[in-house]
Design an enzyme around this catalytic site. Sequence first.
Site, PDB file in Angstrom:
ATOM      1  N   SER A 129       2.756   1.413  -5.427  1.00 60.23           N
ATOM      2  CA  SER A 129       1.478   2.049  -5.106  1.00 60.23           C
ATOM      3  C   SER A 129       0.926   1.467  -3.815  1.00 60.23           C
ATOM      4  CB  SER A 129       0.476   1.832  -6.247  1.00 60.23           C
ATOM      5  OG  SER A 129      -0.705   2.558  -6.022  1.00 60.23           O
ATOM      6  N   ASP A 137      -1.910   1.007  -1.727  1.00 61.86           N
ATOM      7  CA  ASP A 137      -3.360   1.110  -1.921  1.00 61.86           C
ATOM      8  C   ASP A 137      -4.075   0.570  -0.687  1.00 61.86           C
ATOM      9  OD1 ASP A 137      -2.840   2.042  -4.538  1.00 61.86           O
ATOM     10  OD2 ASP A 137      -2.618  -0.024  -5.223  1.00 61.86           O
ATOM     11  N   SER A 187       0.219   5.474  -4.901  1.00 65.87           N
ATOM     12  CA  SER A 187      -0.778   5.153  -3.879  1.00 65.87           C
ATOM     13  C   SER A 187      -2.169   5.748  -4.045  1.00 65.87           C
ATOM     14  CB  SER A 187      -0.267   5.516  -2.479  1.00 65.87           C
ATOM     15  OG  SER A 187       1.037   5.022  -2.281  1.00 65.87           O
TER      16      SER A 187
END
Length: 362
Positions: free
Chosen positions: A270, A272, A232
């Site tokens: 991840s 984001d 992230s």
Amino acid sequence: MDQEPRRARDLGVTVGTLPTGPLNAITDVADVLVGHVTVDDGADLHTGVTAVVPSQLGAGRRALPAAVCVGNGYGKLVGSTQVDELGVLESPIVLTATLSVFRAADAVLTYLMDRDPAGVSFNPLVGETNDAHLSDIRRRPVTEEHVLDAVGHASAGLPAEGCVGAGTGTTALGFKAGIGTSSRRVSVDGSVHTVGALVQSNFSGVLTVLGVPMPAADLVPQHDQEEPPGNSCMIIVATDAPVDARQLGRLARRAVFAMSRVGAAYANGSGDYAIAFTTTPQPGQPLPDGMIDPLFAAVMDSVEEALLNSLFMAVTTTGVRGRVQHAVPHHHVLQRLVTAGRLRTDAGQGPGEVDAGLSVSD
């Protein structure tokens, strides 16, 4: 590797041509404060809290125009749906570790309730990245006191970067990472506006600096430790420009786009996210969309530089179970940039002596 943490510009690495604010930080946007609390026992705990505090929010002003961009929703961003629905920010933005996000949100709720004793509904905005690679995340060491301290002692000075606050235990692009910040100033419709960014970097990919790949395996020969993919990135963008929530959503998307410039893999795991807000009142007449391009450029450049600062300001860290995450070796980065023609040395300084005094080549 023993090196002094240095910001990208101190190394001669300049992103874009737009001027920065005086501090080259998100705090160049007036009335935006940043506070950190670091929880680090030198062994198994490397974590903390970072708070971005718009000082305009208080008893006399409950909300600022805001938006959230979900680049990949593999994360825990408490309070984001109400920001999406109403287009406003009602609280400080707090960043921490994944398993501490819920306690942190409760702590922000305490702060908001104390600020408004008569209130019966509040929307804390708290985000996270997973620092379990270097920190014993299951111990959940972040307390209400840590969060209130970060919010209460936030200041308008240059925020600390690298291994501090919510970035104490994070990694990115194969290296030790952390918190980074940057800013840009642009002229729009005859007025000068500031855009600032702050990032919590913790994502996978291949580090890319000014378009030149810098694989960790090449720059750090001892790069042999396991490293989980993804994990992230949280990005906060602040501006004083007269834009509305819809336009702030467009700025937030550009912040996520900017991750690609430094080599983000945008992996499955991840999470984001970008949060954008403006310190101006909800504008009756926001900027026409046809005038917003300079703000887009300012977001892209400030986020890219903030991401580089989050890496260049970090230090090699030994964490839980003896895992070691190495800092980006500045010397090797600069040598590669010189070889690629992206930096030039001062007169009389050869590529083998590259360290400082460099500038972007034309």
